[in-house]
Design a protein around this motif. Structure first.
Motif, PDB file in Angstrom:
ATOM      1  N   ALA B 185       0.860  -1.178   0.000  1.00  0.00           N
ATOM      2  CA  ALA B 185       0.000   0.000   0.000  1.00  0.00           C
ATOM      3  C   ALA B 185       0.892   1.222   0.000  1.00  0.00           C
ATOM      4  O   ALA B 185       1.948   1.217   0.636  1.00  0.00           O
ATOM      5  CB  ALA B 185      -0.853   0.011   1.261  1.00  0.00           C
ATOM      6  N   THR B 186       0.490   2.217  -0.745  1.00  0.00           N
ATOM      7  CA  THR B 186       1.323   3.426  -0.790  1.00  0.00           C
ATOM      8  C   THR B 186       0.517   4.647  -1.209  1.00  0.00           C
ATOM      9  O   THR B 186      -0.577   4.531  -1.759  1.00  0.00           O
ATOM     10  CB  THR B 186       2.516   3.215  -1.763  1.00  0.00           C
ATOM     11  OG1 THR B 186       3.371   4.339  -1.684  1.00  0.00           O
ATOM     12  CG2 THR B 186       2.053   3.026  -3.192  1.00  0.00           C
ATOM     13  N   HIS B 187       1.088   5.794  -0.900  1.00  0.00           N
ATOM     14  CA  HIS B 187       0.535   7.048  -1.411  1.00  0.00           C
ATOM     15  C   HIS B 187       1.391   7.528  -2.577  1.00  0.00           C
ATOM     16  O   HIS B 187       1.025   8.439  -3.295  1.00  0.00           O
ATOM     17  CB  HIS B 187       0.605   8.129  -0.328  1.00  0.00           C
ATOM     18  CG  HIS B 187      -0.415   7.950   0.739  1.00  0.00           C
ATOM     19  ND1 HIS B 187      -0.097   7.489   1.987  1.00  0.00           N
ATOM     20  CD2 HIS B 187      -1.745   8.173   0.731  1.00  0.00           C
ATOM     21  CE1 HIS B 187      -1.199   7.443   2.706  1.00  0.00           C
ATOM     22  NE2 HIS B 187      -2.208   7.857   1.973  1.00  0.00           N
ATOM     23  N   ILE B 188       2.582   6.918  -2.689  1.00  0.00           N
ATOM     24  CA  ILE B 188       3.547   7.413  -3.688  1.00  0.00           C
ATOM     25  C   ILE B 188       3.275   6.730  -5.032  1.00  0.00           C
ATOM     26  O   ILE B 188       3.608   5.563  -5.250  1.00  0.00           O
ATOM     27  CB  ILE B 188       4.986   7.184  -3.195  1.00  0.00           C
ATOM     28  CG1 ILE B 188       5.153   7.879  -1.831  1.00  0.00           C
ATOM     29  CG2 ILE B 188       6.001   7.714  -4.201  1.00  0.00           C
ATOM     30  CD1 ILE B 188       6.339   7.459  -1.044  1.00  0.00           C
ATOM     31  N   VAL B 189       2.637   7.480  -5.913  1.00  0.00           N
ATOM     32  CA  VAL B 189       2.158   6.925  -7.171  1.00  0.00           C
ATOM     33  C   VAL B 189       3.323   6.445  -8.047  1.00  0.00           C
ATOM     34  O   VAL B 189       3.218   5.419  -8.717  1.00  0.00           O
ATOM     35  CB  VAL B 189       1.305   7.984  -7.908  1.00  0.00           C
ATOM     36  CG1 VAL B 189       0.847   7.474  -9.244  1.00  0.00           C
ATOM     37  CG2 VAL B 189       0.107   8.365  -7.057  1.00  0.00           C
ATOM     38  N   SER B 190       4.445   7.146  -7.971  1.00  0.00           N
ATOM     39  CA  SER B 190       5.571   6.758  -8.831  1.00  0.00           C
ATOM     40  C   SER B 190       6.100   5.363  -8.462  1.00  0.00           C
ATOM     41  O   SER B 190       6.601   4.637  -9.319  1.00  0.00           O
ATOM     42  CB  SER B 190       6.692   7.790  -8.725  1.00  0.00           C
ATOM     43  OG  SER B 190       7.129   7.886  -7.400  1.00  0.00           O
ATOM     44  N   ASP B 191       5.978   4.975  -7.194  1.00  0.00           N
ATOM     45  CA  ASP B 191       6.393   3.632  -6.782  1.00  0.00           C
ATOM     46  C   ASP B 191       5.524   2.578  -7.452  1.00  0.00           C
ATOM     47  O   ASP B 191       6.000   1.540  -7.905  1.00  0.00           O
ATOM     48  CB  ASP B 191       6.273   3.479  -5.256  1.00  0.00           C
ATOM     49  CG  ASP B 191       7.350   4.252  -4.518  1.00  0.00           C
ATOM     50  OD1 ASP B 191       8.314   4.684  -5.176  1.00  0.00           O
ATOM     51  OD2 ASP B 191       7.214   4.425  -3.292  1.00  0.00           O
ATOM     52  N   VAL B 192       4.233   2.878  -7.503  1.00  0.00           N
ATOM     53  CA  VAL B 192       3.286   1.932  -8.112  1.00  0.00           C
ATOM     54  C   VAL B 192       3.623   1.789  -9.591  1.00  0.00           C
ATOM     55  O   VAL B 192       3.706   0.678 -10.130  1.00  0.00           O
ATOM     56  CB  VAL B 192       1.835   2.435  -7.937  1.00  0.00           C
ATOM     57  CG1 VAL B 192       0.849   1.476  -8.580  1.00  0.00           C
ATOM     58  CG2 VAL B 192       1.519   2.620  -6.458  1.00  0.00           C
ATOM     59  N   GLU B 193       3.825   2.922 -10.217  1.00  0.00           N
ATOM     60  CA  GLU B 193       4.105   2.944 -11.649  1.00  0.00           C
ATOM     61  C   GLU B 193       5.367   2.130 -11.967  1.00  0.00           C
ATOM     62  O   GLU B 193       5.438   1.439 -12.970  1.00  0.00           O
ATOM     63  CB  GLU B 193       4.301   4.402 -12.093  1.00  0.00           C
ATOM     64  CG  GLU B 193       3.880   4.650 -13.513  1.00  0.00           C
ATOM     65  CD  GLU B 193       3.608   6.139 -13.742  1.00  0.00           C
ATOM     66  OE1 GLU B 193       4.004   6.963 -12.900  1.00  0.00           O
ATOM     67  OE2 GLU B 193       2.986   6.452 -14.765  1.00  0.00           O
ATOM     68  N   ALA B 194       6.355   2.226 -11.055  1.00  0.00           N
ATOM     69  CA  ALA B 194       7.633   1.580 -11.315  1.00  0.00           C
ATOM     70  C   ALA B 194       7.595   0.072 -11.143  1.00  0.00           C
ATOM     71  O   ALA B 194       8.263  -0.649 -11.883  1.00  0.00           O
ATOM     72  CB  ALA B 194       8.691   2.179 -10.387  1.00  0.00           C
ATOM     73  N   ILE B 195       6.847  -0.404 -10.170  1.00  0.00           N
ATOM     74  CA  ILE B 195       6.980  -1.850  -9.865  1.00  0.00           C
ATOM     75  C   ILE B 195       5.696  -2.671  -9.880  1.00  0.00           C
ATOM     76  O   ILE B 195       5.767  -3.889  -9.993  1.00  0.00           O
ATOM     77  CB  ILE B 195       7.671  -2.066  -8.500  1.00  0.00           C
ATOM     78  CG1 ILE B 195       6.957  -1.319  -7.382  1.00  0.00           C
ATOM     79  CG2 ILE B 195       9.136  -1.718  -8.574  1.00  0.00           C
ATOM     80  CD1 ILE B 195       7.431  -1.718  -5.996  1.00  0.00           C
ATOM     81  N   ALA B 196       4.534  -2.030  -9.727  1.00  0.00           N
ATOM     82  CA  ALA B 196       3.324  -2.837  -9.564  1.00  0.00           C
ATOM     83  C   ALA B 196       2.760  -3.275 -10.908  1.00  0.00           C
ATOM     84  O   ALA B 196       2.464  -2.446 -11.765  1.00  0.00           O
ATOM     85  CB  ALA B 196       2.277  -2.048  -8.792  1.00  0.00           C
ATOM     86  N   GLY B 197       2.638  -4.572 -11.075  1.00  0.00           N
ATOM     87  CA  GLY B 197       2.008  -5.080 -12.291  1.00  0.00           C
ATOM     88  C   GLY B 197       0.509  -4.863 -12.240  1.00  0.00           C
ATOM     89  O   GLY B 197      -0.153  -4.702 -13.267  1.00  0.00           O
ATOM     90  N   ASN B 198      -0.029  -4.869 -11.040  1.00  0.00           N
ATOM     91  CA  ASN B 198      -1.476  -4.733 -10.862  1.00  0.00           C
ATOM     92  C   ASN B 198      -1.765  -3.651  -9.824  1.00  0.00           C
ATOM     93  O   ASN B 198      -1.013  -3.522  -8.857  1.00  0.00           O
ATOM     94  CB  ASN B 198      -2.081  -6.046 -10.365  1.00  0.00           C
ATOM     95  CG  ASN B 198      -1.826  -7.169 -11.347  1.00  0.00           C
ATOM     96  OD1 ASN B 198      -2.553  -7.347 -12.308  1.00  0.00           O
ATOM     97  ND2 ASN B 198      -0.752  -7.916 -11.112  1.00  0.00           N
ATOM     98  N   THR B 199      -2.841  -2.943 -10.053  1.00  0.00           N
ATOM     99  CA  THR B 199      -3.188  -1.884  -9.107  1.00  0.00           C
ATOM    100  C   THR B 199      -4.661  -2.007  -8.711  1.00  0.00           C
ATOM    101  O   THR B 199      -5.518  -2.263  -9.561  1.00  0.00           O
ATOM    102  CB  THR B 199      -2.935  -0.500  -9.730  1.00  0.00           C
ATOM    103  OG1 THR B 199      -1.562  -0.449 -10.148  1.00  0.00           O
ATOM    104  CG2 THR B 199      -3.202   0.622  -8.754  1.00  0.00           C
TER     105      THR B 199
END
Lengths: 347, 290
Positions: B185-199
């Motif tokens: 879980a995060t608030h930092i959108v760039s982290d999601v963009e960099a590593i998460a295959g699914n959101t």
């Protein structure tokens, strides 16, 4: 579980926390040393002299001696007015009066100490022949009086047992622990064992200090004498020596210390807060005693279950069973708490 | 490997923190994205068996995680959003202690390797009380990874880390995700963009959108605009549209706008980012709620 126990032990006593124990035990040793001053309202050397004389006599001879000495002291002290008026009226010469006054002062100085000897004689006369032994018991008597409620032991157990279950919540590490394979029941049981062992060890240390200070100060003379012959212990029905009685009393108290630690563990596991737990523990400790104080008709079991009563001094019979039953009760309560905390009340 | 959430709900009194959450997760990185109070931590705490869900269940390879109990915890790693560590323990002691708690025998090699992974080798023998927030966070991640978990849950893992550490940690999460389920879980959108295959986008306990991250970005294709505006129009646009960025220039500003329709006469459609997605969905949900 051994390694887990090591880490729990380190959390509780590691770093420089053991220094707290050392400091408290040093304070306790000083306190014990001062408290073991024999303090009575009669002359100790005279009492010792009487007892020494009596200890070398046979029972019948000792009885005769006490009765005659009692009569002698009473007649000397009771004849003062009569002798004074006899001297005033010239019936008694100055030499005779001086001789009487000397005897009178001697009797007066011995009266209070003899009174204690006489009471001891009455106490012994209620016992069987083999227990009717005269020995100098004031040091053991003082030791018995001192071995009442040991607040140092209670304090030590409180400050070291409360954090065992509250530390995780105050540091906010409990969630990290609870998601680990052994972070629930196994950890809880390890903590419980540590709490119980800590209670026993701290209790043992506290009472060992008492024995050590007593031994250093007075030695263990007459420790093999029957306990019933010590002032105040005539109602004891156990066939046990003085040292045996005090050792058994200490064992019982050490068990109560373990029981106290288990009670604290149970409360802390439920309340999970250092301060609230300490308040609740103090309330549970002192409440039954206060109820008993306020109402003499309170049920006797209230006294039996009270940990404080077990930790207080007792001149009655040795009781190891009650602390064992209490310990068992607290183990069951703690297991129920474990089940409750980790199944129904996780958050 | 399959982690399945079936109609999971959690109520605190009248407040519904999580409502009918259903999802199926396999190996890979899953990001939970949402504002505060969206239900992210509640979901993670349910999965960690720290709170009891009001209804619904969680299955791991077809078995209820509640019934699995310690067996599930032995393949589970969790780093909560806020947590403390034992101040008197050294970093290495902390890992040894948690290795015992996790029932790991012969953990020394693993501990050395993890200390290196989270860049704490030099501080291994230092007491935790002297650690900065970032160091504690890295140690928390090492704790979560100690048992090589099949399910790794990280609540705000990059919070409090400097950019270098964040990138290092993101790479670490990517590296370890190939054979396990990683949820963060995060608030930092760039982290999601960099590593998460699914959101998974969560709002007020409900799932707004759950899909792979690329599709999520594609879903707002044609809805992100950029326009050079005069100073006078800037305030009007700010009040009327969702603005994701403003860059001041000498004769006005270049504004990035998220909008279903063309917002300004000279606006041109540009490629969306996950930040735009965040703005698009959460502003929309907020306005619906209003």
């Amino acid at each position: 579980m051994t390694r887990l126990m090591y880490y729990e032990w380190y959390k509780a006593f590691g770093g420089f926390k053991w220094l707290i124990i050392v400091v408290i035990l040093i304070i306790k040793a000083v306190f014990t040393y001062q408290s073991l001053d024999v303090s009575v309202d009669f002359s100790i050397p005279i009492y010792r002299e009487y007892i020494s004389e009596l200890s070398e006599m046979s029972q019948s001879k000792a009885e005769k001696f006490i009765l005659s000495e009692n009569e002698r002291i009473n007649s000397v002290l009771g004849g003062y007015t009569e002798m004074e008026s006899a001297y005033s009226s010239g019936k008694l010469s100055l030499e005779e009066y001086k001789a009487y006054i000397k005897i009178y002062h001697d009797a007066k100085s011995k009266a209070s100490a003899f009174n204690a000897v006489y009471q001891k004689h009455e106490q012994l006369s209620m016992l069987s022949n083999e227990n009717r032994i005269y020995f100098y018991d004031l040091e053991w008597y003082t030791f018995g009086e001192y071995m009442g409620l040991d607040f140092f032991a209670i304090f030590l157990i409180m400050i070291f047992t409360v954090p065992i279950f509250c530390r995780e919540h105050s540091l906010n590490t409990h969630h990290l622990n609870m998601v680990c394979k052994n972070g629930r029941t196994k950890l809880h049981i390890t903590k419980l064992m540590l709490g119980f062992i800590s209670g026993l060890v701290l209790g043992l240390l506290a009472y060992s200090i008492d024995f050590a200070i007593f031994g250093l100060r007075y030695g263990f003379e007459y420790s093999d004498m029957p306990i019933q012959a010590v002032m105040g212990y005539s109602h004891n029905a156990d066939n046990v020596s003085v040292l045996g009685m005090f050792a058994a009393m200490s064992v019982s108290k050490v068990l109560w210390c373990g029981c106290l630690a288990l009670m604290i563990c149970g409360i802390c596991a439920l309340l999970r807060n250092n301060i609230i737990s300490v308040i609740m523990c103090a309330a549970l400790l002192f409440f039954p005693m206060q109820v008993l104080k306020l109402n003499e008709n309170s049920p006797s079991w209230l006294y039996s279950i009270s940990i404080l009563s077990g930790l207080s001094g007792s001149k009655e019979n040795i009781d190891i069973l009650t602390p064992l039953i209490n310990t068992a009760i607290w183990i069951v309560i703690n297991l129920l708490v474990t089940a409750t905390v980790y199944t129904k009340r996780r958050e | 490997m399959e982690l399945k959430f079936i109609n999971l709900s959690k109520c605190y009194g009248k407040k519904q923190a999580l409502i009918d959450f259903s999802a199926t997760m396999n190996e890979g990185v899953y990001a939970l994205l949402g504002p505060n109070g969206a239900g992210k931590s509640t979901l993670m705490n349910c999965l960690s068996d720290l709170i009891e869900p009001t209804s619904g269940k969680i299955l791991f390879d077809g078995k209820s995680i509640k019934a699995m109990g310690a067996d599930f915890r032995s393949i589970y790693g969790f780093m909560p959003q806020s947590y403390g560590l034992y101040p008197s323990f050294r970093a290495i002691d902390t890992l040894r202690y948690f290795a015992r708690l996790k029932g790991i025998e012969n953990s020394e090699k693993k501990i050395t390797q993890l200390l290196e992974t989270v860049n704490l080798t030099d501080s291994a023998n230092k007491r935790v009380k002297g650690f900065s927030g970032g160091m504690k966070r890295r140690l928390g991640i090492a704790i979560a990874l100690l048992n090589d978990p099949k399910v790794l849950v990280l609540d705000e893992p990059t919070a409090g880390l400097d950019p270098k550490e964040r990138i290092r940690l993101r790479n670490l999460i990517s590296e370890v995700s190939f054979d396990r389920v990683v949820i963060f879980a995060t608030h930092i959108v760039s982290d999601v963009e960099a590593i998460a295959g699914n959101t998974i986008l969560l709002q007020n306990g409900r799932v707004l959108k759950s899909t792979d991250t690329c599709s999520l970005i594609e879903s707002i294709e044609g809805k992100v605009w950029e326009a050079k505006v005069r100073n006078a129009d800037e305030a009007i646009l700010e009040n009327s549209f969702r603005i994701s960025n403003i860059t001041k220039v000498s004769d006005g500003a270049i504004i990035r706008i998220v909008s279903d329709s063309k917002p300004y006469e000279n606006a041109v459609s540009i490629s969306p980012s996950l930040e735009d997605v965040y703005l698009y969905y959460f502003d929309e949900a907020a306005s619906k709620n209003d």
